[in-house]
Write a protein that holds these residues in place. Structure first.
Motif, mmCIF file in Angstrom:
data_model
loop_
_atom_site.group_PDB
_atom_site.id
_atom_site.type_symbol
_atom_site.label_atom_id
_atom_site.label_comp_id
_atom_site.label_asym_id
_atom_site.label_seq_id
_atom_site.Cartn_x
_atom_site.Cartn_y
_atom_site.Cartn_z
ATOM 1 N N ALA A 161 0.814 -1.282 0.203
ATOM 2 C CA ALA A 161 -0.124 0.078 0.059
ATOM 3 C C ALA A 161 0.821 1.202 -0.089
ATOM 4 O O ALA A 161 1.869 1.346 0.635
ATOM 5 C CB ALA A 161 -0.755 0.078 1.227
ATOM 6 N N HIS A 162 0.405 2.244 -0.671
ATOM 7 C CA HIS A 162 1.002 3.367 -0.648
ATOM 8 C C HIS A 162 1.511 4.289 0.632
ATOM 9 O O HIS A 162 2.049 5.237 0.742
ATOM 10 C CB HIS A 162 0.600 4.390 -1.773
ATOM 11 N N SER A 163 0.507 3.916 1.278
ATOM 12 C CA SER A 163 0.141 4.471 2.781
ATOM 13 C C SER A 163 1.123 3.860 3.674
ATOM 14 O O SER A 163 1.191 4.415 5.072
ATOM 15 C CB SER A 163 -1.312 4.574 3.416
ATOM 16 N N MET A 175 -6.725 -2.754 -5.494
ATOM 17 C CA MET A 175 -6.005 -1.511 -5.214
ATOM 18 C C MET A 175 -6.391 -0.411 -6.005
ATOM 19 O O MET A 175 -6.594 -0.652 -7.189
ATOM 20 C CB MET A 175 -4.434 -1.476 -5.478
ATOM 21 N N GLU A 222 -4.035 2.060 -3.026
ATOM 22 C CA GLU A 222 -4.496 1.561 -1.645
ATOM 23 C C GLU A 222 -5.290 0.559 -1.749
ATOM 24 O O GLU A 222 -6.152 0.270 -2.855
ATOM 25 C CB GLU A 222 -5.128 2.877 -0.953
#
Length: 410
Positions: free
Chosen positions: A319-321, A401, A405
């Motif tokens: 995930a990018h977070s 995704m 995300e």
């Protein structure tokens, strides 16, 4: 007296990363700059019941001196006793720890052909050890720590002492050391990764489809593939965490069913050089075109390692977070950067990512879709602009995704 955070980091490596068992031996490979950390790891290991801790010290300047001075026809030579000793250690049930920290520009002025020869030679002689690790014959883990050249690459605007301090701070942060209860944080984190892996395994997608600027890639997945994440289990049933930090959920692609184009979203540090701004085009699982804005010759050396180096061995979702991505740092270190973004790996696949993989011969594994190679090199393809779909056996398309995300909760 040791820095409390460094002490906590050493304890996490031994008890969470390795999950060292009482009575085990431990072999540590580390740069000479890691002496203080290795001493703390050693003390922690003995307190955990280790029978013997052995350290193999490394100095990357020795590698640079070789490229600068050794005979040009000597780069296919290798200290064959080293992988034999490591293989014996693993077969006898010993644990393995690697402290991975290097100068990403170490060999920037050296001959790319010699770099390719040296990398291929090392991979060839290390193949027996690699096969044991790929099937989780024992508990093993990779962690890191700052070395001056790496810290300078990341923070060139700071004085040298502050460069190292800032990199340490970043490592403690992304490894969840700077929390009130790191063990509890890791347990919950590992639970979430495991839950996502089980969710994806139960879906049994026949393929996943990446879309992003410069990327339109369909990655086929073989029947019987397993998604993995967080903890891994040895053949004897002991859990461990191979990478600290870890943010990925990953599986094996089908070596012959990858089609489309993919653009890397981060530079790749390989062989002491940085490959930058590169893309690969796949047809029927094989790279048929490639280009790079910098060090394309090194990219070619990587893919010329052997036939399997032009096929994929891993597809991983991140995930990018994640803390690493949100740190805003480009680490120039695969251990960290691969946990900042979804990624692929050129080269060999992990047998444990197939339901019957651990009992398969190499030929059976390849028939099932697994890839064989001397190498396994991750490169990052994810970002906040990445969308990913799963494709069911009946052709149904489901979002996995959106904008980097997860679309599902666990």
């Amino acid at each position: 007296m040791a820095n409390p955070l460094l002490q906590k980091y050493a304890e996490m490596i031994v008890h969470v990363g390795l999950n060292l068992q009482s009575g085990q031996r431990l072999l540590v490979r580390a740069p000479i700059e890691a002496a203080e950390l290795v001493r703390l790891v050693t003390a922690s290991a003995y307190r955990a019941g280790a029978r013997l801790v052995t350290v193999l010290w490394q100095d990357e300047q020795i590698a640079l001196i070789r490229f600068q001075n050794a005979p040009r026809d000597s780069f296919e030579e290798f200290p064959v006793w080293l992988p034999k000793a490591m293989e014996e250690h693993i077969r006898e049930g010993g644990a393995l720890l690697s402290i991975y920290a290097e100068d990403p520009d170490l060999l920037q002025n050296e001959d790319p052909e010699l770099i390719g020869i040296a990398m291929k030679t090392g991979a060839k002689y290390s193949q027996p050890v690699s096969k044991l690790i790929m099937r989780n014959a024992t508990n093993w883990s990779i962690a890191s720590m700052p070395v001056p050249a790496w810290a300078a690459k990341m923070f060139p605007e700071l004085p040298p002492a502050e460069q190292t301090e800032k990199l340490w701070d970043a490592i403690y942060q992304v490894c969840r050391i700077k929390t009130d209860d790191p063990v509890a944080e890791w347990k919950e984190h590992v639970r979430q990764l495991g839950a996502r892996a089980r969710y994806l395994t139960e879906k049994a997608y026949q393929a996943v489809h990446f879309r992003a600027p410069g990327t339109d890639l369909r990655v086929g997945l073989p029947a019987g593939h397993l998604w993995m994440g967080g903890e891994t289990t040895t053949e004897k049933g002991n859990t461990f965490i191979p990478n600290m930090p870890t943010e990925e959920v990953f599986t094996m692609p089908h070596r012959n069913h990858v089609d489309g184009v993919v653009r890397a979203t981060m530079p790749l540090s390989y062989g002491g050089k940085l490959i930058e701004d590169f893309s690969l085009t796949f047809k029927d699982g094989q790279v048929v075109e490639y280009q790079a804005g910098k060090n394309q010759d090194i990219l070619k050396e990587l893919m010329d390692t052997d036939e399997g180096a032009r096929h994929l061995g891993e597809v991983a979702l991140v995930a990018h977070s994640t803390p690493i991505s949100q740190s805003g740092f480009l680490f120039y270190n695969t251990l960290f950067d691969e946990n900042a973004a979804s990624h692929l790996a050129l080269g060999k696949a992990y047998k444990f990512t197939h339901q019957q993989g651990s009992t398969m011969t190499d030929e059976e594994f390849e028939t099932a879709g697994g890839n064989h190679s001397l190498t396994h090199v991750d490169f990052m393809i994810g970002s906040a602009q990445t969308d990913l779909d799963g494709i069911r056996l009946d052709g149904t398309i489901e979002p996995i995704m959106r904008q980097g995300e997860w679309t599902f909760t666990v």
